[in-house]
Design a protein around this motif. Structure first.
Motif, PDB file in Angstrom:
ATOM      1  N   TRP A 380     -24.104  57.873  83.756  1.00 26.16           N
ATOM      2  CA  TRP A 380     -23.360  58.078  85.008  1.00 26.16           C
ATOM      3  C   TRP A 380     -24.190  57.677  86.231  1.00 26.16           C
ATOM      4  CZ3 TRP A 380     -20.614  63.533  84.175  1.00 26.16           C
ATOM      5  CH2 TRP A 380     -19.611  63.367  83.208  1.00 26.16           C
ATOM      6  N   SER A 381     -25.115  56.796  86.018  1.00 24.79           N
ATOM      7  CA  SER A 381     -26.012  56.473  87.139  1.00 24.79           C
ATOM      8  C   SER A 381     -25.278  55.808  88.310  1.00 24.79           C
ATOM      9  CB  SER A 381     -27.168  55.589  86.671  1.00 24.79           C
ATOM     10  OG  SER A 381     -26.655  54.377  86.193  1.00 24.79           O
ATOM     11  N   GLU A 382     -24.112  55.245  88.017  1.00 21.75           N
ATOM     12  CA  GLU A 382     -23.391  54.570  89.109  1.00 21.75           C
ATOM     13  C   GLU A 382     -22.390  55.494  89.801  1.00 21.75           C
ATOM     14  OE1 GLU A 382     -24.372  51.702  90.144  1.00 21.75           O
ATOM     15  OE2 GLU A 382     -25.809  51.709  88.485  1.00 21.75           O
ATOM     16  N   VAL A 383     -22.207  56.698  89.278  1.00 23.79           N
ATOM     17  CA  VAL A 383     -21.220  57.602  89.889  1.00 23.79           C
ATOM     18  C   VAL A 383     -21.755  58.092  91.238  1.00 23.79           C
ATOM     19  CG1 VAL A 383     -19.989  59.796  89.621  1.00 23.79           C
ATOM     20  CG2 VAL A 383     -20.410  58.343  87.613  1.00 23.79           C
ATOM     21  N   ARG A 384     -20.902  57.991  92.262  1.00 28.82           N
ATOM     22  CA  ARG A 384     -21.277  58.437  93.621  1.00 28.82           C
ATOM     23  C   ARG A 384     -20.319  59.540  94.046  1.00 28.82           C
ATOM     24  NH1 ARG A 384     -24.936  56.217  92.210  1.00 28.82           N
ATOM     25  NH2 ARG A 384     -25.838  54.247  92.754  1.00 28.82           N
ATOM     26  N   ILE A 385     -20.801  60.788  94.107  1.00 24.70           N
ATOM     27  CA  ILE A 385     -19.846  61.845  94.483  1.00 24.70           C
ATOM     28  C   ILE A 385     -19.641  61.940  95.999  1.00 24.70           C
ATOM     29  CG2 ILE A 385     -19.714  63.410  92.496  1.00 24.70           C
ATOM     30  CD1 ILE A 385     -22.122  64.886  93.500  1.00 24.70           C
ATOM     31  N   LEU A 386     -20.626  61.512  96.783  1.00 28.30           N
ATOM     32  CA  LEU A 386     -20.435  61.495  98.242  1.00 28.30           C
ATOM     33  C   LEU A 386     -20.679  60.081  98.767  1.00 28.30           C
ATOM     34  CD1 LEU A 386     -22.242  64.823  99.339  1.00 28.30           C
ATOM     35  CD2 LEU A 386     -19.800  64.444  99.063  1.00 28.30           C
ATOM     36  N   GLY A 387     -20.174  59.115  98.020  1.00 31.12           N
ATOM     37  CA  GLY A 387     -20.459  57.707  98.340  1.00 31.12           C
ATOM     38  C   GLY A 387     -19.982  57.281  99.726  1.00 31.12           C
ATOM     39  N   PHE A 388     -18.965  57.998 100.258  1.00 31.53           N
ATOM     40  CA  PHE A 388     -18.425  57.641 101.581  1.00 31.53           C
ATOM     41  C   PHE A 388     -19.386  58.016 102.710  1.00 31.53           C
ATOM     42  CE2 PHE A 388     -17.128  61.827 100.231  1.00 31.53           C
ATOM     43  CZ  PHE A 388     -17.483  62.620 101.298  1.00 31.53           C
ATOM     44  N   ILE A 391     -25.680  58.527 104.148  1.00 28.69           N
ATOM     45  CA  ILE A 391     -26.986  58.913 103.596  1.00 28.69           C
ATOM     46  C   ILE A 391     -26.940  59.118 102.080  1.00 28.69           C
ATOM     47  CG2 ILE A 391     -28.174  59.873 105.615  1.00 28.69           C
ATOM     48  CD1 ILE A 391     -27.103  62.615 104.877  1.00 28.69           C
ATOM     49  N   PHE A 392     -25.736  59.249 101.518  1.00 29.25           N
ATOM     50  CA  PHE A 392     -25.650  59.450 100.068  1.00 29.25           C
ATOM     51  C   PHE A 392     -25.042  58.243  99.356  1.00 29.25           C
ATOM     52  CE2 PHE A 392     -25.262  63.888 101.741  1.00 29.25           C
ATOM     53  CZ  PHE A 392     -26.536  64.291 101.365  1.00 29.25           C
ATOM     54  N   ALA A 393     -24.850  57.157 100.115  1.00 29.39           N
ATOM     55  CA  ALA A 393     -24.130  56.004  99.566  1.00 29.39           C
ATOM     56  C   ALA A 393     -24.768  55.478  98.285  1.00 29.39           C
ATOM     57  CB  ALA A 393     -24.045  54.905 100.618  1.00 29.39           C
ATOM     58  N   ASP A 394     -26.102  55.532  98.200  1.00 29.30           N
ATOM     59  CA  ASP A 394     -26.762  54.979  97.010  1.00 29.30           C
ATOM     60  C   ASP A 394     -27.260  56.039  96.055  1.00 29.30           C
ATOM     61  OD1 ASP A 394     -26.481  52.370  97.767  1.00 29.30           O
ATOM     62  OD2 ASP A 394     -28.226  52.479  99.112  1.00 29.30           O
ATOM     63  N   ALA A 395     -26.883  57.290  96.287  1.00 28.68           N
ATOM     64  CA  ALA A 395     -27.487  58.369  95.500  1.00 28.68           C
ATOM     65  C   ALA A 395     -26.642  58.710  94.267  1.00 28.68           C
ATOM     66  CB  ALA A 395     -27.649  59.605  96.371  1.00 28.68           C
ATOM     67  N   ILE A 397     -25.622  61.401  91.051  1.00 26.28           N
ATOM     68  CA  ILE A 397     -25.147  62.784  91.194  1.00 26.28           C
ATOM     69  C   ILE A 397     -26.316  63.739  91.499  1.00 26.28           C
ATOM     70  CG2 ILE A 397     -24.012  64.722  90.005  1.00 26.28           C
ATOM     71  CD1 ILE A 397     -22.503  62.635  88.328  1.00 26.28           C
ATOM     72  N   MET A 398     -27.391  63.591  90.725  1.00 22.94           N
ATOM     73  CA  MET A 398     -28.515  64.515  90.894  1.00 22.94           C
ATOM     74  C   MET A 398     -29.145  64.377  92.281  1.00 22.94           C
ATOM     75  SD  MET A 398     -31.374  65.038  88.102  1.00 22.94           S
ATOM     76  CE  MET A 398     -33.029  65.551  88.382  1.00 22.94           C
ATOM     77  N   ASP A 399     -29.370  63.158  92.715  1.00 23.03           N
ATOM     78  CA  ASP A 399     -29.981  62.962  94.040  1.00 23.03           C
ATOM     79  C   ASP A 399     -29.033  63.410  95.153  1.00 23.03           C
ATOM     80  OD1 ASP A 399     -32.185  62.008  92.789  1.00 23.03           O
ATOM     81  OD2 ASP A 399     -31.714  59.889  93.076  1.00 23.03           O
ATOM     82  N   THR A 400     -27.734  63.257  94.921  1.00 22.81           N
ATOM     83  CA  THR A 400     -26.777  63.682  95.950  1.00 22.81           C
ATOM     84  C   THR A 400     -26.826  65.207  96.103  1.00 22.81           C
ATOM     85  OG1 THR A 400     -25.324  61.853  95.364  1.00 22.81           O
ATOM     86  CG2 THR A 400     -24.358  63.616  96.673  1.00 22.81           C
ATOM     87  N   ILE A 401     -26.828  65.909  94.972  1.00 26.70           N
ATOM     88  CA  ILE A 401     -26.868  67.382  95.057  1.00 26.70           C
ATOM     89  C   ILE A 401     -28.180  67.816  95.708  1.00 26.70           C
ATOM     90  CG2 ILE A 401     -26.899  69.526  93.728  1.00 26.70           C
ATOM     91  CD1 ILE A 401     -25.009  68.287  91.744  1.00 26.70           C
ATOM     92  N   ASP A 402     -29.285  67.245  95.256  1.00 19.40           N
ATOM     93  CA  ASP A 402     -30.596  67.566  95.826  1.00 19.40           C
ATOM     94  C   ASP A 402     -30.592  67.294  97.339  1.00 19.40           C
ATOM     95  OD1 ASP A 402     -33.256  67.945  96.317  1.00 19.40           O
ATOM     96  OD2 ASP A 402     -33.976  66.215  95.201  1.00 19.40           O
ATOM     97  N   GLY A 403     -30.105  66.116  97.711  1.00 22.27           N
ATOM     98  CA  GLY A 403     -30.099  65.721  99.129  1.00 22.27           C
ATOM     99  C   GLY A 403     -29.171  66.600  99.959  1.00 22.27           C
ATOM    100  N   PHE A 404     -27.994  66.897  99.419  1.00 25.73           N
ATOM    101  CA  PHE A 404     -27.028  67.696 100.166  1.00 25.73           C
ATOM    102  C   PHE A 404     -27.580  69.099 100.422  1.00 25.73           C
ATOM    103  CE2 PHE A 404     -23.321  70.579 100.279  1.00 25.73           C
ATOM    104  CZ  PHE A 404     -22.707  70.071 101.415  1.00 25.73           C
ATOM    105  N   VAL A 405     -28.212  69.657  99.397  1.00 24.57           N
ATOM    106  CA  VAL A 405     -28.789  70.990  99.571  1.00 24.57           C
ATOM    107  C   VAL A 405     -29.917  70.936 100.596  1.00 24.57           C
ATOM    108  CG1 VAL A 405     -30.096  72.823  98.457  1.00 24.57           C
ATOM    109  CG2 VAL A 405     -28.194  71.776  97.246  1.00 24.57           C
ATOM    110  N   GLY A 406     -30.837  69.978 100.411  1.00 22.16           N
ATOM    111  CA  GLY A 406     -32.024  69.910 101.274  1.00 22.16           C
ATOM    112  C   GLY A 406     -31.696  69.525 102.711  1.00 22.16           C
ATOM    113  N   LYS A 407     -30.726  68.634 102.874  1.00 24.88           N
ATOM    114  CA  LYS A 407     -30.437  68.145 104.225  1.00 24.88           C
ATOM    115  C   LYS A 407     -29.374  68.964 104.937  1.00 24.88           C
ATOM    116  CE  LYS A 407     -31.813  63.380 103.846  1.00 24.88           C
ATOM    117  NZ  LYS A 407     -32.130  62.778 102.613  1.00 24.88           N
ATOM    118  N   VAL A 408     -28.487  69.603 104.177  1.00 25.85           N
ATOM    119  CA  VAL A 408     -27.396  70.328 104.834  1.00 25.85           C
ATOM    120  C   VAL A 408     -27.491  71.851 104.595  1.00 25.85           C
ATOM    121  CG1 VAL A 408     -24.902  70.547 105.075  1.00 25.85           C
ATOM    122  CG2 VAL A 408     -25.908  68.306 104.562  1.00 25.85           C
ATOM    123  N   LEU A 409     -27.362  72.263 103.330  1.00 22.11           N
ATOM    124  CA  LEU A 409     -27.208  73.703 103.086  1.00 22.11           C
ATOM    125  C   LEU A 409     -28.423  74.533 103.500  1.00 22.11           C
ATOM    126  CD1 LEU A 409     -25.258  73.923  99.696  1.00 22.11           C
ATOM    127  CD2 LEU A 409     -24.388  73.871 102.017  1.00 22.11           C
TER     128      LEU A 409
END
Ligand code: PFF
Length: 470
Positions: A380-388, A391-395, A397-409
């Motif tokens: 699933w390396s190509e799956v983008r859950i926040l691709g729109f 900052i998450f366009a290239d991330a 799933i794992m990097d998106t969750i990590d990034g969303f938590v660290g940058k937002v939550l």
């Protein structure tokens, strides 16, 4: 309906061990040396320490006191303080945001901890292999020519990734399900002292067989030319993650603290131990990395690729390598326990269910989201859950969750907490809990009301709009 029993630590020491266990984790051993390595060493360490003292420490104290005042999970404890302070319950949102953050962190944390478990297995095999071939203290992975491939092979092997993730989550859930005293406290009481002994022993080993002087110079010589606004931002984000700020764990653990425990010195010990371990981890890792001429700025592969290569040529490498990965495993486990407990404590209250049901239910859902994180390393390396979202366009799933938590939550939770405690919460309730008075109390109040809100807002803004720093 199941009666929810009030749980608590059996002593102040138990709380300190559990809270230090929550704080000390992959962040200290995997992320901190990596960041220091990438950002020029000493200057980063200095900024990091400033962030810990001026921003992290007051936030640790604020979170623990919210928990002790509320004596329940993070969401309801925050709500209680808001109600007691006669302000809108909206101010209590940091509790819920923190619980969501804990939930999400554990999904990928368990996958990375699974890699650690895999390396424990590799080194066990290697150590006993060397033992049976009559050379117990030979280097690690002797005879293997392509160690970097181990990591890529692991990432490509879903069965292995998922098995490790499953074992790790199973252990975490089993401990949390046993309760605060019989599970969490007991685990911390065994794991943390062992962790410290291993840390000191491997550091001494590195000092003797590695390039200790180079590591000291690297970690402590400040090169200010390497500093930039983005490095400072990175240091602050790491300080908060490392001390587990913004993710409900400290509030939850605070709820179990005895009334007579003085919170300010205890918060100081947590911050001190967490930072000490991060620096010691650097002093443990870099002498070994430098001894074999590897790159200190290897990034995330430092621990999983560079170090196994180094252990290959070091004396008794297979044995020390095994201890090293056991040490990281213990650190990861005590942190995961705190993350799960933050969500489980809430679930018990919300659904009025037993601890066992909450632990296995919540843990099961986290496990499933974690499966998606593990699969994002390959199929699933190509799956983008926040691709729109730029900052998450290239991330993945794992990097998106990590990034969303660290940058937002985390920054949002920390920001609301510090504004709430600094400006909105009942002053007397807060001051009584801190155990501070006079100048120290005034300083805590100043940091909480003014410095933290500004600093955390900056992390939030620059994290979301990185181009502002370019
Ligand atoms: N502080 C942990 C680490 O440095 O690895 C990670 C963590 C644990 C973050 C618990 C948040 C938390 F609630």
């Amino acid at each position: 309906m199941v009666a929810v029993k009030q749980e608590g630590w059996s002593s102040r020491t138990a709380f300190i061990l559990a809270a230090v266990g929550a704080a000390v984790g992959l962040g200290n051993i995997w992320r901190f040396p990596t960041l220091a390595g990438e950002n020029g060493g000493g200057a980063f360490v200095l900024i990091y320490i400033a962030c810990v003292v001026l921003i992290g420490l007051p936030l640790v104290l604020s979170e623990v006191l919210v928990g002790r005042n509320g004596r329940t999970d993070a969401y309801h404890s925050a709500e209680k303080l808001a109600t007691d302070s006669n302000v809108s319950k909206g101010w209590a949102s940091f509790g819920g945001i923190g619980i969501s953050a804990a939930f999400l962190i554990l999904t990928f944390y368990s996958v990375v901890a699974g890699w650690v478990l895999y390396y424990v297995g590799v080194f066990i095999g290697d150590f006993f292999g060397n033992l049976t071939s009559g050379a117990p203290f030979a280097g690690a992975l002797a005879g293997e020519t392509d160690i970097p491939k181990r990591m890529t092979d692991l990432f490509a092997n879903n069965t292995l990734l998922l098995s490790m993730h499953t074992i790790f989550m199973f252990l975490t859930i089993a401990i949390v399900a046993r309760g605060v005293t019989d599970g969490i406290e007991k685990a911390a009481t065994y794991l943390m002292p062992t962790f410290f002994v291993l840390l000191v022993c491997i550091t001494i080993y590195g000092a003797f067989v590695g390039e200790f002087g180079k590591a000291i110079a690297f970690l402590f010589t400040p090169d200010f030319s390497k500093l930039s606004a983005s490095v400072v931002n990175e240091a602050l984000g790491q300080a908060l993650f490392s001390m587990s700020v913004g993710s409900a764990a400290l509030i939850t653990y605070g709820a179990y603290v005895p009334n007579e425990t003085k919170l300010a010195p205890t918060a100081g010990m947590i911050a001190f131990a967490d930072t000490g371990v991060a620096i010691l981890a650097g002093l443990m890792i870099f002498p070994i990395v430098f001894a074999v001429g590897l790159d200190a700025a290897a990034g995330p592969t430092l621990v999983f690729q560079s170090l196994p290569i180094a252990f290959q040529t070091m004396p008794a490498g297979s044995f020390v390598g095994l201890l090293f990965f056991v040490l990281i495993f213990f650190a990861a486990l005590t942190s995961s326990i705190s993350l799960l407990e933050a969500v489980v404590a809430w679930a018990i209250k919300k659904f009025q269910c037993s601890r066992a049901i909450a632990a296995w239910g919540v843990g099961g859902v986290i496990f499933l989201v974690g499966v998606a994180c593990a699969l994002s390393l390959n199929i699933w390396s190509e799956v983008r859950i926040l691709g729109f979202w730029g900052i998450f366009a290239d991330a993945n799933i794992m990097d998106t969750i990590d990034g969303f938590v660290g940058k937002v939550l985390l920054p949002v939770a920390a920001l609301i907490t510090t504004i709430f405690i600094g400006w909105k919460a009942d002053k007397k309730l807060v001051d009584d809990q801190t155990s501070l008075s006079g100048g120290k109390l005034a300083f805590y109040r100043f940091l909480t009301a003014w410095i933290s809100p500004i600093a955390v807002s900056l992390i939030l803004i620059f994290g979301l709009f990185p181009s502002l720093l370019a």
